[in-house]
Design an enzyme around this catalytic site. Sequence first.
Site, mmCIF file in Angstrom:
data_model
loop_
_atom_site.group_PDB
_atom_site.id
_atom_site.type_symbol
_atom_site.label_atom_id
_atom_site.label_comp_id
_atom_site.label_asym_id
_atom_site.label_seq_id
_atom_site.Cartn_x
_atom_site.Cartn_y
_atom_site.Cartn_z
ATOM 1 N N SER A 41 22.444 22.786 -2.410
ATOM 2 C CA SER A 41 23.868 22.476 -2.266
ATOM 3 C C SER A 41 23.982 20.959 -2.140
ATOM 4 O O SER A 41 22.971 20.283 -1.877
ATOM 5 C CB SER A 41 24.390 23.150 -0.986
ATOM 6 O OG SER A 41 25.582 22.531 -0.533
ATOM 7 N N TYR B 284 23.902 25.772 8.065
ATOM 8 C CA TYR B 284 23.904 25.740 6.593
ATOM 9 C C TYR B 284 23.254 24.453 6.079
ATOM 10 O O TYR B 284 22.438 24.476 5.162
ATOM 11 C CB TYR B 284 25.351 25.846 6.106
ATOM 12 C CG TYR B 284 25.530 26.025 4.614
ATOM 13 C CD1 TYR B 284 25.408 27.293 4.021
ATOM 14 C CD2 TYR B 284 25.843 24.952 3.792
ATOM 15 C CE1 TYR B 284 25.589 27.470 2.661
ATOM 16 C CE2 TYR B 284 26.027 25.118 2.431
ATOM 17 C CZ TYR B 284 25.905 26.374 1.871
ATOM 18 O OH TYR B 284 26.095 26.555 0.518
#
Length: 258
Positions: free
Chosen positions: A140, A153
């Site tokens: 990401s 995350y």
Amino acid sequence: MTLDGKVCLITGAASGIGNAIAKRFVEAQGRVVIADLNLDAAKAAASELGGDKVAIGVGMDVSNEEQVNAGVDAAAKWFGAIDALVSNAGIQIVHPIEEFPFADWKKVLAIHLDGAFLTTKACVKYMYPQRSGALIYMGSVHSHEASPLKSAYVAAKHGILGLTRVMAKEGAKHNVRANAICPGFVMTPLVEKQIPEQAQELGISEKQVVTDVLLKETVDSQFTKVEDVAEVALMLAAFKTNALTGESIIVSHGWHMN
Ligand code: NAD
């Protein structure tokens, strides 16, 4: 770019980015294993892609070793090989750290990191003896940059890059490449769920989360599309030489530059 019948196991492929990758791979003459926690949705997605000669649905919780091994073995038995892994299954949970339940931290890390570890271990068992394979990890922009509320995350996505680099080194002698794709924000159920939660935590409107948080750093105020990510995944799965390994390819409308 063609996959020439290559067998590609994609985790979290019943929805969002993983599902778009499965579709693009079948268009490019790949055979796909749609591995997902949601077995019914995995089976439905496989049947939409043309049935069990080109796509099968397999149920697995990627953080459960037994389920991963059983799912990968069943897929390899069905198609006769595992040529590519797209480790993509993931979730997002947002909280400031002082309110972050430990159970949620562990859940995020388990799905992203244990999932990547367990599926890699199960797939290289087939790739190493055949002396070929592509490992593709879903990172990401948060593999490179932090964001408030996303401690678990961001930590997990940074960890994904570490695993990618180790696998590039370990895989090299077996002719197996490892790379990560790092998308910017893509409008999938994962982000749709995150927007109201972020709005509440930050005390701003959902529209402001979109404009002032998710898209603020892009060059053209655009979300990345699932198809954009799928195109990069196809390139990595189909790539013919070993020169491209250990990389992190950012697909984010420039989000990461700032
Ligand atoms: P999504 O919610 O649309 O899809 C996630 C899929 O993973 C679902 O089908 C879900 O059933 C499956 N899944 C969840 N937990 C699982 C488990 N334990 N075992 C197996 N499958 C499980 O999400 P998405 O946006 O398509 O996300 C896919 C990947 O892309 C994730 O790793 C995510 O972190 C990453 N990513 C997403 C974005 C974004 O903006 N959407 C940006 C960068 C990276």
